[in-house]
Design an enzyme around this catalytic site. Structure first.
Site, mmCIF file in Angstrom:
data_model
loop_
_atom_site.group_PDB
_atom_site.id
_atom_site.type_symbol
_atom_site.label_atom_id
_atom_site.label_comp_id
_atom_site.label_asym_id
_atom_site.label_seq_id
_atom_site.Cartn_x
_atom_site.Cartn_y
_atom_site.Cartn_z
ATOM 1 N N SER A 87 -21.400 -10.707 5.147
ATOM 2 C CA SER A 87 -20.853 -12.063 5.066
ATOM 3 C C SER A 87 -20.433 -12.648 6.406
ATOM 4 C CB SER A 87 -19.660 -12.072 4.111
ATOM 5 O OG SER A 87 -18.750 -11.081 4.502
ATOM 6 N N THR A 189 -15.747 -14.037 4.445
ATOM 7 C CA THR A 189 -15.242 -14.486 5.737
ATOM 8 C C THR A 189 -14.105 -13.645 6.307
ATOM 9 O OG1 THR A 189 -15.654 -16.704 4.946
ATOM 10 C CG2 THR A 189 -14.142 -16.498 6.788
ATOM 11 N N THR A 207 -17.963 -16.680 9.641
ATOM 12 C CA THR A 207 -18.623 -16.372 8.363
ATOM 13 C C THR A 207 -20.107 -16.739 8.376
ATOM 14 O OG1 THR A 207 -18.463 -16.759 5.973
ATOM 15 C CG2 THR A 207 -18.159 -18.666 7.363
ATOM 16 N N ARG A 217 -25.908 -26.333 4.554
ATOM 17 C CA ARG A 217 -24.547 -26.349 3.998
ATOM 18 C C ARG A 217 -23.553 -25.777 5.030
ATOM 19 N NH1 ARG A 217 -20.308 -22.380 2.881
ATOM 20 N NH2 ARG A 217 -19.053 -23.189 1.182
ATOM 21 N N THR A 240 -10.172 -17.973 2.869
ATOM 22 C CA THR A 240 -11.458 -17.371 2.513
ATOM 23 C C THR A 240 -11.771 -17.735 1.067
ATOM 24 O OG1 THR A 240 -12.692 -15.292 2.336
ATOM 25 C CG2 THR A 240 -10.345 -15.176 1.874
ATOM 26 N N GLY A 241 -13.054 -17.650 0.715
ATOM 27 C CA GLY A 241 -13.442 -18.005 -0.648
ATOM 28 C C GLY A 241 -14.338 -19.231 -0.657
#
Ligand code: ASP
Length: 329
Positions: A87, A189, A207, A217, A240-241
């Site tokens: 990631s 991340t 990330t 994106r 993060t997420g």
């Protein structure tokens, strides 16, 4: 967790000046370039368990008297260079067209910041973001322009798509369902926050973004105020997420402003998640993890779902801590 009434009454108190900094402290603060309340520092904190090796690298810099900004840059370079980390940096999962595109940001507590978005072929986007901060009059460089800037500054062009990541992409291609979901327990991340011996604060966030995303994106991580924010007078925060939820609520800036208004880092993280819960329908399908630290070195963390953890390094001691979370049932 703070309830709404407590939040409202705090906001009202702040508006009336009751939560404001007392006069004596304002005088000290005016005489000093940085806020004088200092606690248990230096320290470094970062998202997920890949934060361990990263924090260790950052701690070496802090321990020898180096700056927080050098510490976070050196720290997050560790997972960026790790081909097994799916990631971040080298070995990151590609977008749906098979391109590894990276986002990264770095910020000092004095307000200086830099970021790169949609960058391909460069293993250490964080160091390119650092150069954007140090060597250009800009904050963000993107895509081809960011690549050109990196190459002009001596970075090498590499293939970042490892065999392992390529295999995962090829498996995804079988169905090719475009449903950007951040696995609740998956490790994403790296966001890192540090305070140095000189009491300056800094953060870094890097990330490969949501796996198999649309080409082009960009997530929250390289957007100053969304994935990262730092202010020497208050503290710092990172996220993060599923970046879209953080972007829609400008999460990290929001957390720092909550702390500016008297919230502890833990309360700030909880209020940040609560803002997502209140504003974003469908939030329960995604994971978000927030981390925050104030200038006293107090830390906080909160997530939507169970499974978010973070790594804390202080006094040469390492702790991996499970974050509290919102959806308990
Ligand atoms: N926040 C990142 C993004 O949306 C992804 C992550 O944390 O895994 O790009």
């Amino acid at each position: 967790m703070i309830n709404r009434r407590k939040f409202i009454s705090r906001t009202a108190l702040a508006a009336m000046g009751i939560l404001a900094i007392p006069a004596w402290l304002r005088a000290v603060k005016a005489a000093s370039p940085v806020f004088p309340l200092r606690g248990n520092t230096p320290m470094v904190i970062s998202t997920w368990n890949h934060g361990y090796e990263a924090n260790e690298a950052a701690w070496k810099v802090l321990e020898s008297g180096g700056s927080a900004v050098d510490a976070v840059e050196q720290g997050v370079r560790v997972p960026e260079a790790d081909p097994d980390n799916l990631s971040v940096g080298l070995g990151g999962l590609p977008d749906r067209d098979g391109h590894v595109t990276l986002d990264a940001s770095i910020m000092k507590g004095n307000g200086e910041c830099g970021s790169v978005t949609f960058l391909e072929h460069i293993k250490h986007p964080i160091s390119v973001a650092r150069l954007v901060m140090d060597k250009t009059p800009h904050v963000i460089l993107s895509g081809e322009g960011a690549l050109q800037f990196a190459l002009e500054n001596g970075f090498g062009k590499e293939n970042l798509l490892t065999e392992k990541a390529k295999k995962a992409w090829e498996e995804w291609l079988v169905k090719a369902e475009y449903e950007p979901v951040i696995n609740i327990e998956n490790h994403d991340t790296i966001g890192m926050l540090a305070i140095d011996k000189q009491h300056h604060i800094a953060g870094a966030c890097t990330t490969s973004g949501v796996s198999f995303k649309m080409h082009g994106r960009v997530g929250d991580s390289p957007v100053i105020g969304a994935g990262l924010y730092a202010d020497d007078e208050v503290g710092a925060a990172t996220a993060t997420g599923m970046g879209e939820l953080v972007l829609k609520t400008l999460g990290s800036f929001l957390l720092v402003e909550f702390m500016r208004n008297g919230y502890s880092p833990q309360e700030a993280c909880e209020e940040g998640i609560k803002r997502i819960v209140e504003k974003i329908p469908g939030y329960e399908n995604f994971q978000i993890g927030y981390l925050a630290v104030n200038t006293s070195g107090e830390t906080g963390a909160y997530a939507i779902h169970k499974g978010f953890n973070y790594a804390l390094f202080r006094d040469g001691k390492f702790e991996l801590i499970d974050s509290d979370y919102y959806l308990k049932s």
